[in-house]
Scaffold this motif. Structure first.
Motif, PDB file in Angstrom:
ATOM      1  N   VAL A 128       0.850  -1.205   0.000  1.00 39.24           N
ATOM      2  CA  VAL A 128       0.000   0.000   0.000  1.00 39.24           C
ATOM      3  C   VAL A 128       0.883   1.250   0.000  1.00 39.24           C
ATOM      4  CG1 VAL A 128      -1.694   1.330   1.307  1.00 39.24           C
ATOM      5  CG2 VAL A 128      -1.929  -1.156   1.126  1.00 39.24           C
TER       6      VAL A 128
ATOM      7  N   LEU B 125       1.162   4.422  -2.727  1.00 38.49           N
ATOM      8  CA  LEU B 125       1.059   5.837  -2.350  1.00 38.49           C
ATOM      9  C   LEU B 125       2.283   6.619  -2.823  1.00 38.49           C
ATOM     10  CD1 LEU B 125      -0.427   5.503   1.256  1.00 38.49           C
ATOM     11  CD2 LEU B 125      -1.619   6.052  -0.874  1.00 38.49           C
TER      12      LEU B 125
ATOM     13  N   VAL C 166      -4.337  -1.646  -7.446  1.00 41.84           N
ATOM     14  CA  VAL C 166      -5.123  -1.790  -6.221  1.00 41.84           C
ATOM     15  C   VAL C 166      -6.210  -2.847  -6.396  1.00 41.84           C
ATOM     16  CG1 VAL C 166      -6.662  -0.612  -4.600  1.00 41.84           C
ATOM     17  CG2 VAL C 166      -4.632   0.555  -5.473  1.00 41.84           C
TER      18      VAL C 166
ATOM     19  N   LEU D 254      -8.640   3.411  -0.750  1.00 37.32           N
ATOM     20  CA  LEU D 254      -7.608   3.798  -1.719  1.00 37.32           C
ATOM     21  C   LEU D 254      -8.178   3.804  -3.130  1.00 37.32           C
ATOM     22  CD1 LEU D 254      -4.739   4.573  -2.318  1.00 37.32           C
ATOM     23  CD2 LEU D 254      -4.089   2.146  -2.216  1.00 37.32           C
TER      24      LEU D 254
ATOM     25  N   LYS E  73      -9.759  11.223  -0.148  1.00 36.45           N
ATOM     26  CA  LYS E  73      -8.419  11.082   0.430  1.00 36.45           C
ATOM     27  C   LYS E  73      -8.477  11.130   1.953  1.00 36.45           C
ATOM     28  CE  LYS E  73      -5.882  13.198  -3.442  1.00 36.45           C
ATOM     29  NZ  LYS E  73      -5.026  14.341  -3.843  1.00 36.45           N
TER      30      LYS E  73
ATOM     31  N   PHE F  73      -9.778   7.875   3.347  1.00 29.59           N
ATOM     32  CA  PHE F  73      -8.770   6.815   3.246  1.00 29.59           C
ATOM     33  C   PHE F  73      -7.673   6.992   4.292  1.00 29.59           C
ATOM     34  CE2 PHE F  73      -4.457   6.038   1.550  1.00 29.59           C
ATOM     35  CZ  PHE F  73      -4.447   4.647   1.643  1.00 29.59           C
TER      36      PHE F  73
ATOM     37  N   TRP G 106      -5.826   4.600   7.000  1.00 38.51           N
ATOM     38  CA  TRP G 106      -4.471   4.170   6.662  1.00 38.51           C
ATOM     39  C   TRP G 106      -3.405   4.651   7.643  1.00 38.51           C
ATOM     40  CZ3 TRP G 106      -1.240   0.961   4.833  1.00 38.51           C
ATOM     41  CH2 TRP G 106       0.073   1.327   4.592  1.00 38.51           C
TER      42      TRP G 106
END
Length: 238
Positions: A101, A105, A149, A167, A214, A217, A221
């Motif tokens: 992940v 990013l 993803v 995501l 965002k 997420f 995260w």
């Protein structure tokens, strides 16, 4: 005199009667076991071999008990090792998923930078292939990451499903914003795009949806990133 003789005869008669019921020279009836004569009454002596057999049986039982304990201990040790190996494998899977992940990013930063560079050129009214290509590259970056993803396995992570869907949503909303920028740019037909009108308003709406996605997420995260000592992110860095 007569009385003494009578008494002597009576005594002799009693002695003959006392010895009349048993064989001569024997004081107790005898029975025969195998080749050994034993008294007919009283405890029967145990053969010497029987004592040895009983001792052997006891020793065998003791060894069986020891072996059983050893088997239980060995089984418990094997189960403990299996449990440890399972836990280690699960931890490794979680770490691997978190790192994947984080890598996505990192790649998303490139796409965002492409878009920001193109927007900077547009604000300076520097219109050309490089400007349009910057917006296109940003969109391609989001598309590539969305495909990654889609096949990414985040199930080892405690919040894996939320991380994956969050995501995907963040990338999809960012792609919509890229496409809104490209429509706005192309509508100017080689001129400096106006920062007003319907297409420009569509960019604002797309950006707002992108920022919301965002934020949602990152709320899931960043705690995971802290746990695995990975960089935390904010809305401007992905």
């Amino acid at each position: 005199m007569a009385d003494a003789e009578t008494e002597a005869r009576r005594h002799a008669y009693q002695q003959r009667m006392a010895g009349a019921g048993r064989p001569s020279g024997s004081t107790e009836p005898q029975v025969t076991v195998g080749r050994t004569s034993l008294p007919a009454s009283g405890p029967v002596p145990r053969p010497a071999g029987a004592a040895r057999d009983l001792k052997s049986l006891r020793m065998a039982g003791l060894w069986l008990a020891i072996l059983a304990v050893m088997a239980v201990v060995a089984f418990a040790g094997i189960k403990a090792m299996q449990w440890h190996d399972t836990r280690a494998a699960e931890a490794a899977a979680r770490t691997a998923a978190a790192n994947k992940v984080a890598a996505i990013l990192d790649e998303s930063i490139v796409g965002r930078q492409n878009l920001l560079t193109a927007i900077g050129l547009i604000r300076k009214c520097k219109i050309g292939d490089a400007t349009r290509r910057g917006i296109q590259n940003a969109a391609k970056n989001r598309q590539t990451l969305l495909a990654k993803v889609t096949v990414l396995d985040t199930s080892p992570l405690p919040e894996g499903a939320e991380i994956k869907s969050g995501l995907q949503a963040a990338l999809a909303r960012s792609l919509e914003a890229d496409e809104a920028y490209l429509k706005w740019y192309d509508a100017a037909k080689g001129h400096c795009p106006k920062q007003s009108g319907r297409l420009f308003a569509a960019i604002d709406k797309a950006n707002e949806r992108s920022q919301d996605a965002k934020a949602a997420f990152l709320a899931v995260w960043n705690p995971v990133a802290r746990e695995y000592e990975l960089p935390e992110r904010d809305k401007s860095s992905i």
